[in-house]
Write a protein that holds these residues in place. Sequence first.
Motif, PDB file in Angstrom:
ATOM      1  N   PHE A 205      45.823   3.510 -25.286  1.00  0.00           N
ATOM      2  CA  PHE A 205      45.431   3.417 -23.879  1.00  0.00           C
ATOM      3  C   PHE A 205      45.910   4.608 -23.051  1.00  0.00           C
ATOM      4  O   PHE A 205      45.205   5.064 -22.153  1.00  0.00           O
ATOM      5  N   HIS A 228      39.546   6.346 -26.731  1.00  0.00           N
ATOM      6  CA  HIS A 228      40.576   5.303 -26.638  1.00  0.00           C
ATOM      7  C   HIS A 228      40.189   4.096 -27.495  1.00  0.00           C
ATOM      8  O   HIS A 228      41.050   3.492 -28.151  1.00  0.00           O
ATOM      9  N   HIS A 245      32.801  -0.172 -24.654  1.00  0.00           N
ATOM     10  CA  HIS A 245      33.401   0.251 -23.380  1.00  0.00           C
ATOM     11  C   HIS A 245      32.763  -0.466 -22.192  1.00  0.00           C
ATOM     12  O   HIS A 245      33.463  -0.924 -21.283  1.00  0.00           O
ATOM     13  N   TRP A 252      39.985  -1.034 -19.500  1.00  0.00           N
ATOM     14  CA  TRP A 252      40.272   0.386 -19.717  1.00  0.00           C
ATOM     15  C   TRP A 252      40.725   1.103 -18.452  1.00  0.00           C
ATOM     16  O   TRP A 252      40.670   2.331 -18.382  1.00  0.00           O
ATOM     17  N   VAL A 255      43.257   3.888 -18.903  1.00  0.00           N
ATOM     18  CA  VAL A 255      42.891   5.024 -19.740  1.00  0.00           C
ATOM     19  C   VAL A 255      42.561   6.228 -18.856  1.00  0.00           C
ATOM     20  O   VAL A 255      41.870   6.108 -17.845  1.00  0.00           O
TER      21      VAL A 255
END
Length: 325
Positions: A205, A228, A245, A252, A255
């Motif tokens: 991450f 990621h 994603h 996320w 990230v």
Amino acid sequence: IVSISHVNAAITCRAAHATFSFLMLLLAALCRVRMFIILHDCSHSAFLPSARANRVLGGILGCACWTAFESWRDGHKYHHANSNDLDKFQGAQTSPWTLLQLWAAAPVERLKYILCNNSLNNFSTGPFLHFVVANRLQSKNVEHIGCVLFLWALWWIGGRAALLLELATVGVYGIIGHLLFHLQHTFEGSYKSRGQHYSHYVNCFLGCSFLMLPCWLKWFSLGIEYHHIHHLDPQVPSYHLHSCHTAAPCLWVAVKTLTLRDVLRTLHFSVYDECAGTYRSVVDPFVLTFLLGRTQGGSLHGKHTKCECQDQPPRKPRRSSSHAQ
């Protein structure tokens, strides 16, 4: 696609405008990047259902991508297991050493590192030499034979011009691939840790980026910009990373998101200053002065030869309230 591009460019190099020839060269290089990403997925046995089929396809693509597939596959698995763990060798990173390692190295090794890892070499001749020379030294006999057959096929289709174009294509595709890999792990605030404090899960991450690319480039990248998720589960093929994603964007938020504009901001990153928690350039005046003190017999920071932060748990990255939530 690559073969057609080579033939067309070989013809246009003699008869057409130089701009069109360059565009054909760029197309061939971008197609080669896509081929390499397929090879990358084959190294994880993720592109095709069968492990054997992945090995065969990866070996074939390795010949066209100037890559020793089996050797690269083993090194890449090590990268996934130890990425950003400063207690482990980080040779696969574009900033593989810490400033302390550079300071403690022998003068010859230090000079070699500076010459090989400065941004000028990293993003010009370095990738070309890596593919054309270094990979050949790691290849098996069958891989050498495959490369020879690939070059013979190019010569048979397009003659000498196609072979010259091939060398230019390898140079351009190497630079593009190196830039792509550089942005995946080398950015300001990237996660780094040691020993018992290192977490492979946290690294997915905070030590891997999400690279936002224009739509027209995404076909060539095949989804590897969602790096990621790839580190979180390498068995997910690159062509499914986008759907992973977008299925849960709230997962996320921590990230690091980068764009192509960030290339210029990170291009000079080539050595990691662990005590300051930042990247530096090997030709930065601070780094050169720091190393000069080592050459003259000084000690690190004038007091000790071990950075105190190595014994401390990694500092948590700053996050906004939304990230904390």
